[in-house]
Design a protein around this motif. Sequence first.
Motif, PDB file in Angstrom:
ATOM      1  N   GLY A  27      57.195  36.269  39.809  1.00  0.00           N
ATOM      2  CA  GLY A  27      57.969  37.466  39.467  1.00  0.00           C
ATOM      3  C   GLY A  27      57.177  38.473  38.653  1.00  0.00           C
ATOM      4  O   GLY A  27      57.617  39.597  38.435  1.00  0.00           O
ATOM      5  N   GLU A  28      55.975  38.061  38.188  1.00  0.00           N
ATOM      6  CA  GLU A  28      55.176  38.966  37.347  1.00  0.00           C
ATOM      7  C   GLU A  28      54.225  39.824  38.194  1.00  0.00           C
ATOM      8  O   GLU A  28      53.905  39.491  39.334  1.00  0.00           O
ATOM      9  CB  GLU A  28      54.341  38.165  36.334  1.00  0.00           C
ATOM     10  N   ILE A  29      53.813  40.919  37.559  1.00  0.00           N
ATOM     11  CA  ILE A  29      52.791  41.803  38.142  1.00  0.00           C
ATOM     12  C   ILE A  29      51.583  41.720  37.218  1.00  0.00           C
ATOM     13  O   ILE A  29      51.745  41.705  35.982  1.00  0.00           O
ATOM     14  CB  ILE A  29      53.302  43.265  38.162  1.00  0.00           C
ATOM     15  N   TYR A  30      50.379  41.637  37.786  1.00  0.00           N
ATOM     16  CA  TYR A  30      49.162  41.630  36.963  1.00  0.00           C
ATOM     17  C   TYR A  30      48.206  42.720  37.424  1.00  0.00           C
ATOM     18  O   TYR A  30      47.799  42.736  38.589  1.00  0.00           O
ATOM     19  CB  TYR A  30      48.433  40.282  37.064  1.00  0.00           C
ATOM     20  N   ASN A  31      47.839  43.599  36.501  1.00  0.00           N
ATOM     21  CA  ASN A  31      46.758  44.554  36.778  1.00  0.00           C
ATOM     22  C   ASN A  31      45.419  43.830  36.695  1.00  0.00           C
ATOM     23  O   ASN A  31      45.216  42.989  35.799  1.00  0.00           O
ATOM     24  CB  ASN A  31      46.732  45.671  35.724  1.00  0.00           C
ATOM     25  N   ILE A  32      44.504  44.171  37.614  1.00  0.00           N
ATOM     26  CA  ILE A  32      43.152  43.586  37.593  1.00  0.00           C
ATOM     27  C   ILE A  32      42.166  44.758  37.679  1.00  0.00           C
ATOM     28  O   ILE A  32      42.020  45.356  38.748  1.00  0.00           O
ATOM     29  CB  ILE A  32      42.926  42.642  38.800  1.00  0.00           C
ATOM     30  N   GLY A  33      41.547  45.099  36.564  1.00  0.00           N
ATOM     31  CA  GLY A  33      40.680  46.292  36.567  1.00  0.00           C
ATOM     32  C   GLY A  33      39.307  45.994  36.007  1.00  0.00           C
ATOM     33  O   GLY A  33      39.091  44.975  35.338  1.00  0.00           O
ATOM     34  N   SER A  71      45.268  44.295  29.689  1.00  0.00           N
ATOM     35  CA  SER A  71      45.447  43.369  28.565  1.00  0.00           C
ATOM     36  C   SER A  71      46.413  42.230  28.895  1.00  0.00           C
ATOM     37  O   SER A  71      46.262  41.123  28.387  1.00  0.00           O
ATOM     38  CB  SER A  71      45.877  44.115  27.300  1.00  0.00           C
ATOM     39  N   LYS A  72      47.357  42.481  29.801  1.00  0.00           N
ATOM     40  CA  LYS A  72      48.308  41.408  30.133  1.00  0.00           C
ATOM     41  C   LYS A  72      47.567  40.204  30.739  1.00  0.00           C
ATOM     42  O   LYS A  72      47.755  39.056  30.316  1.00  0.00           O
ATOM     43  CB  LYS A  72      49.352  41.938  31.119  1.00  0.00           C
ATOM     44  N   LEU A  73      46.705  40.472  31.706  1.00  0.00           N
ATOM     45  CA  LEU A  73      45.958  39.397  32.365  1.00  0.00           C
ATOM     46  C   LEU A  73      44.979  38.741  31.398  1.00  0.00           C
ATOM     47  O   LEU A  73      44.808  37.513  31.392  1.00  0.00           O
ATOM     48  CB  LEU A  73      45.209  39.968  33.583  1.00  0.00           C
ATOM     49  N   TRP A 110      41.373  36.163  31.441  1.00  0.00           N
ATOM     50  CA  TRP A 110      40.397  36.744  32.386  1.00  0.00           C
ATOM     51  C   TRP A 110      39.835  38.070  31.867  1.00  0.00           C
ATOM     52  O   TRP A 110      40.573  38.867  31.272  1.00  0.00           O
ATOM     53  CB  TRP A 110      41.081  37.009  33.735  1.00  0.00           C
ATOM     54  N   SER A 111      38.573  38.285  32.074  1.00  0.00           N
ATOM     55  CA  SER A 111      38.034  39.647  31.945  1.00  0.00           C
ATOM     56  C   SER A 111      36.853  39.760  32.911  1.00  0.00           C
ATOM     57  O   SER A 111      36.235  38.751  33.266  1.00  0.00           O
ATOM     58  CB  SER A 111      37.622  39.980  30.504  1.00  0.00           C
TER      59      SER A 111
END
Length: 340
Positions: free
Chosen positions: A235-241, A284-286, A292-293
Amino acid sequence: MRILVTGGAGFIGSNFIRHLLATEPSCRVVNLDKLTYAGNLENLADVERDPRYRFVKGSICDATLVDELLKEEFDALMNFAAESHVDRSIQDARAFVETNVLGTQVILEACRRHRIPRMVQVSTDEVYGSLGPSGRFTEESPLRPNSPYAASKAAADLLAAAYFRTYGLPVIVTRSSNNYGPHQFPEKVIPLFITNALVGEPLPLYGDGLYVRDWLHVQDHCEALALILKNGVSGEIYNIGGNCEWANIDVARFILRILGKPDALIAHVKDRLGHDRRYALDTSKLEQALGWSPRIPFETGLTKTVGWYRGHMTWWTRIKEGAYREYYQQTYGDLSHASQ
Ligand code: NAD
Ligand code: DAU
């Protein structure tokens, strides 16, 4: 772990399959891909004989086929399948709606019927629209897609959210920034610029060239996706940048510098319609949730990517001399008259 990857013959999907096979000795991967102009089994030639890997040719829009495949108990489905090029969506949006919206709905429905324990919908930062000179998109930012491509991906994200809310489908949406790296189809700006520079052709730079993208190496993206697959919350969304903003003109100059070619190869051409000025993601959420970074600095990753294209001339020459040639001519015309 048994995983169905859809769209695995494309750029990110093929890198992801290779990453999974290399890091998860006990995994089994089935790759369902329609093999559109962007799908290329050569991308997976090195793993095609691996007994843990199987390829199935077909479309995610084919509900009967998808349903049949999902009878083989999978632990997860990762959906990479999409029409992915913004300029093509501006020329003709139909295939984008078919695959990106209807195809995703077919998959969501099949995952629901077969109670697949995890689905990951691979989406994009373009669903948030365009930014001015400051600020970053968070997962809470409103969806304001501008291109038909971005609108079709936003529709798929909303369908995924609806399947989570309505049916409790354990689906996660990931939104990545611009990827680069090996096996990227040479219509996208980085491989286009590298391959043109390699043969001394002009680099077609849209508008003033000051449009900004946030670059992420595909390997960093794959590592984030693997973590989310294992430990993400449904149900979550994760930004990956990539936390790595570059103006297009600087990317062009950097590529030319790596290859020892003159800046005069840059050709300013007509701008893209509705061109998004800038993308930037707050990740920052991920970082906080899964630790992860991104690890690959852009200058290092881009230099290696240039090396990959230099070493794989046959791979991209075959593409550029095939059906892509017509698209290229129609899109760019004769670049020798473009302003430098
Ligand atoms: P790509 O165009 O290189 O590959 C897409 C793959 O999907 C191809 O193998 C193609 O044959 C397949 N495909 C297309 N329609 C299909 C259908 N109906 N059924 C089955 N397979 C089909 O794309 P990519 O750059 O690897 O992107 C993969 C995913 O990641 C897409 O969903 C895209 O929206 C998303 N994404 C891409 C980027 C990027 O920078 N490239 C960034 C963020 C998100
Ligand atoms: O942000 C993630 C998105 O990144 C993905 O969702 C898309 O699938 C992927 O294609 C990519 O979209 P972009 O439109 O940002 O990528 P593209 O490589 O097409 O263009 C990057 C920038 O370079 C953009 O500002 C337009 C510019 N450009 C592009 C092309 C093809 C040029 O200046 N000249 C060109 O010829």
